[in-house]
Motif scaffolding. Structure first.
Motif, mmCIF file in Angstrom:
data_model
loop_
_atom_site.group_PDB
_atom_site.id
_atom_site.type_symbol
_atom_site.label_atom_id
_atom_site.label_comp_id
_atom_site.label_asym_id
_atom_site.label_seq_id
_atom_site.Cartn_x
_atom_site.Cartn_y
_atom_site.Cartn_z
ATOM 1 N N LYS A 1 0.813 -1.187 -0.021
ATOM 2 C CA LYS A 1 0.021 0.078 0.054
ATOM 3 C C LYS A 1 0.985 1.451 -0.108
ATOM 4 O O LYS A 1 0.356 2.123 -0.866
ATOM 5 C CB LYS A 1 -0.977 0.103 1.242
ATOM 6 N N THR A 2 1.824 1.370 0.897
ATOM 7 C CA THR A 2 2.676 2.359 0.956
ATOM 8 C C THR A 2 3.521 2.704 -0.273
ATOM 9 O O THR A 2 3.543 3.908 -0.720
ATOM 10 C CB THR A 2 3.718 2.426 2.061
ATOM 11 N N ARG A 3 3.986 1.652 -1.110
ATOM 12 C CA ARG A 3 4.832 2.024 -2.083
ATOM 13 C C ARG A 3 3.750 2.055 -3.283
ATOM 14 O O ARG A 3 4.116 3.336 -4.054
ATOM 15 C CB ARG A 3 5.427 0.633 -2.479
ATOM 16 N N THR B 1 3.057 6.088 -2.708
ATOM 17 C CA THR B 1 4.320 6.976 -3.000
ATOM 18 C C THR B 1 4.352 6.914 -4.282
ATOM 19 O O THR B 1 5.049 8.175 -4.945
ATOM 20 C CB THR B 1 5.473 6.567 -2.146
ATOM 21 N N LEU C 1 4.873 13.187 2.971
ATOM 22 C CA LEU C 1 4.447 11.807 3.386
ATOM 23 C C LEU C 1 4.344 12.177 4.958
ATOM 24 O O LEU C 1 5.328 12.643 5.605
ATOM 25 C CB LEU C 1 5.533 10.851 3.212
ATOM 26 N N GLU D 1 4.261 10.137 8.260
ATOM 27 C CA GLU D 1 4.283 8.696 8.878
ATOM 28 C C GLU D 1 3.769 8.281 10.017
ATOM 29 O O GLU D 1 3.914 8.983 11.107
ATOM 30 C CB GLU D 1 5.794 8.225 8.556
ATOM 31 N N ILE E 1 -0.009 12.268 2.183
ATOM 32 C CA ILE E 1 -0.038 10.971 2.500
ATOM 33 C C ILE E 1 -0.084 10.605 4.036
ATOM 34 O O ILE E 1 1.014 10.635 4.564
ATOM 35 C CB ILE E 1 1.059 10.260 1.689
ATOM 36 N N ASP F 1 0.231 7.621 6.039
ATOM 37 C CA ASP F 1 0.650 6.226 5.781
ATOM 38 C C ASP F 1 0.265 5.577 7.293
ATOM 39 O O ASP F 1 0.842 5.905 8.094
ATOM 40 C CB ASP F 1 2.190 6.203 5.511
ATOM 41 N N ASN F 2 -0.036 4.186 7.119
ATOM 42 C CA ASN F 2 -0.551 3.526 8.086
ATOM 43 C C ASN F 2 -1.381 4.061 9.045
ATOM 44 O O ASN F 2 -0.847 4.361 10.540
ATOM 45 C CB ASN F 2 1.060 3.174 8.705
ATOM 46 N N THR G 1 -3.247 5.429 3.507
ATOM 47 C CA THR G 1 -2.982 3.931 3.282
ATOM 48 C C THR G 1 -3.429 3.359 4.767
ATOM 49 O O THR G 1 -3.114 3.917 5.982
ATOM 50 C CB THR G 1 -1.384 3.540 3.233
#
Length: 664
Positions: A292-294, A297, A313, A315, A365, A367-368, A395
């Motif tokens: 998902k992360t890849r 991005t 991004l 995180e 983004i 992420d997680n 994500t």
């Protein structure tokens, strides 16, 4: 002849000989003429310069006497008398103040040639030897005072322009001390304040730059009763946004360069781009290790040219289960770590973030999000509501659950068919990823190397055993440093012990295959864990009716039959189950999840009990179905939903496959 007025009066003849001009009035006369070289200066202007508001009764004769005295001191022909006034016959550049003004004008005009601008402004400022006209000494001359103010103001303007150009050339740290002294002397000179803030930011001293702004704001309020200008406020806002002191190309993203190629997801990139064009919130969902992360991005990289304020991004993986501060992570991702020092001291972090990005056209983004799903949802809803040009790509292993959210489920990489030939195997995204990553540790397995059909077939078997999960395939490829492809394929029955060679720099949850699934397991409620582990007894997935019969236990541990549908839905949303089919879906697990759940079932001491429940259900189902399946009307019976027992779908389910009946 050369005349200097930018400091003590200095006169030199053509041969370099210094010329002494004694007396305040003689120096004042020379200064008035020198500031207009080659031009006629009216007598009235000269009288005003020399005597101000108190001219002598016979001002014309007094002026004439001064001119005669000055003419004797200067080289022959330098001072000319005309009918309407007097003229100093020298070239404009022979007077430092006039040359200074010309250089400053030229330096400010060269807006594109920053280096040339700096050179001209440095040359101009280098002409100064002290305060302008400092030893002329005409106490009552308003004209002299006005000339001094104008020249000193132009000097400050030149210093500001040169400092701005130095910062633009990356020399901000070199001019901090000089600018700090100037700001101390001129605390309400906003352009100087702005230049100092930029220089401090260039030196990595953002906190001091914010303090400079705060002091300037207080000085403006105390001295002028005014707020900072829009221009100075814009510099302050840019500092909060982290936009000062960095090169332009670095301001637009914090995405790191990838060390590996991106395999097999080009269609997904196009699809996610399409969703982002139509929706301000898009969430990429999928199981752990699905990529998902890849995907997020790589999609974001393709949008950099379309987003003036870049891609950032954020995180969230490091946050605790309580959510910590999602807003703080966003501030860090955007490089706004010093925002706490600016703005209202009691403002919430989200408020400060919104103030900094309100008008930005950018992509965040997140992420997680799965372990802080509630906090991430609240944050996204608030920020998107107040920042109308902002978009968010999240994500997560489950949706954020916000109205207007678009979802893109990340499926496993496409797998080759069991009977696929070498060409199909080599072009399969899953096999391509395995070969790409294996090629980094085994050159004979690289995508460009000659690989025999048998090895490709074994690679296809490995990828199918790993369900096409990218992270599992990468972990398997790492194992090929010390084992053959055949050895790898034979040992995948114990995949959780085998696949433990993740990157040292990866998140802890991505270093081993077990850690990937452990992370998802820890986020489940007790009832969700119970249903997931009990579903592992089904070999090909379960219908709702079958899951209700096998996974519920009459409330012994809180899982009642009526709760199962909701729990199945939750597990599906968390990417641990896949609902396949139309009106009567079957709930299936990837092989990796099934094996993990089976281990958890054994750990819980429920394996025997659950298998007995499953067997009892299959026996009951078989006894109900058998009379119909052995008659000529079996196809008609299978096609009639009202005649089928619970758990039997339009196609014969795995529960009765043991009877040897097929639709054909």
């Amino acid at each position: 002849m050369q005349i200097g007025v930018l400091g003590p009066l200095e006169v030199r003849a053509g041969d370099g000989r210094p010329v002494d001009v004694p007396g305040a009035r003689l120096r004042g006369l020379l200064a008035a003429l020198a500031l207009r070289p080659g031009r006629v200066v009216p007598r009235a202007v000269l009288v005003d310069w020399i005597w101000g508001e108190h001219p002598p009764a016979d001002a014309a004769n007094a002026l004439q006497r001064l001119v005669s005295r000055l003419r004797k001191l200067l080289p022959g022909g330098a001072l000319e008398g005309l009918t309407d006034g007097y003229r100093l016959a020298v070239e404009p550049d022979a007077v430092d103040a006039v040359r200074f003004e010309r250089l400053v004008a030229a330096g400010q005009a060269r807006t594109e040639d920053v280096s040339g601008r700096v050179h001209l402004l440095r040359e101009a400022l280098g002409l100064w030897r002290g305060a302008a006209l400092q030893d002329v000494g005409l106490a009552d001359s308003a004209a002299l005072d006005a000339a001094v103010v104008r020249l000193e103001g132009l000097r400050l303007t030149a210093a500001e322009a040169r400092a701005e150009a130095d910062v633009a050339l990356g020399r901000g740290a070199e001019v901090v001390t000089e600018l700090a002294d100037l700001v101390a002397a001129h605390p309400v000179r906003e352009r100087l304040v702005a230049a100092l803030m930029r220089a401090l930011a260039a030196a990595g001293r953002d906190s001091e730059a914010l303090q400079v702004f705060q002091r300037a704001r207080e000085a403006l309020a105390d001295t002028l009763g005014a707020d900072p200008s829009p221009e100075l406020s814009a510099v302050h806002l840019a500092l909060l946004r982290g936009e000062l002191g960095r090169r332009e190309e670095d301001r637009r993203t914090n995405l790191r360069a990838e060390l590996t190629s991106f395999v097999g997801r080009q269609a997904d990139v196009a699809a996610v781009r399409g969703l982002l064009a139509e929706h301000r919130l898009t969430t990429v969902i999928g199981s752990g290790g699905a990529g998902k992360t890849r995907l997020a991005t790589e999609t974001a990289r393709t949008l950099l040219d379309d987003l003036p304020d870049g891609v950032w991004l954020v995180e969230l993986a490091a946050l605790g289960a309580d959510g910590g501060e999602v807003a703080q992570s966003a501030l860090d991702g955007l490089g706004l770590r010093d925002a706490l020092l600016g703005g209202a001291p009691n403002a919430e972090l989200t408020d400060r973030l919104i103030a900094a990005v309100r008008d930005r056209e950018a992509l965040l983004i997140l992420d997680n999000c799965e372990h802080v799903i509630e906090q991430a949802a609240v944050f996204a809803h608030r920020v998107l509501g107040e920042c109308r040009r902002l978009r968010i790509l999240a994500t997560s292993r489950e949706p954020l659950g916000i109205t207007g959210e678009a979802l893109w489920p990340v499926e496993p990489l496409a797998l080759p068919r069991g009977e696929a030939g070498p060409a199909e195997l080599a072009s399969s995204p899953a096999v391509r990823l395995l070969r790409d990553r294996a090629g980094a540790v085994r050159r004979d397995l690289a995508a460009g190397a000659d690989t025999d059909a048998r090895t490709l077939a074994v690679m296809g078997r490995v990828c199918r055993a790993l369900d096409g999960m990218p992270l599992a395939i990468e972990l398997a490829a790492a194992r090929l440093r010390t084992m053959t492809v055949d050895q790898l394929a034979h040992r995948l029955d114990d995949r959780f012990r085998l696949l433990t060679s993740g990157s040292r720099t990866a998140l802890p949850r991505h270093k081993t295959l077990r850690a990937v699934v452990d992370w998802s397991w820890e986020l489940l409620s007790g009832a969700e864990r119970t249903v997931l582990r009990r579903l592992s007894v089904f070999s090909g997935g379960a219908s709702l009716e079958a899951a209700e019969r096998v996974c519920a236990d009459g409330g012994g541990d809180g899982v009642a039959e009526g709760d199962v549908l909701e729990l199945l839905t939750a597990l599906t949303e968390k990417s641990l189950l896949r609902a396949e089919g139309g009106a009567a879906p079957r709930y299936r697990m990837l092989g990796t999840i099934k094996e993990y759940a089976s281990h958890r079932l054994a750990e819980a001491g429920e394996a025997e009990r659950t298998r007995r429940a499953h067997l009892g259900y299959v026996v009951e189902l078989t006894e109900t179905a058998e009379p119909h399946l052995r008659r000529a009307e079996q196809l008609e019976w299978l096609a009639a939903p009202q005649a089928r027992p619970p758990g039997l779908g339009r196609e014969v389910g795995p529960e009765v496959e043991g009877l040897g009946i097929r639709r054909e």
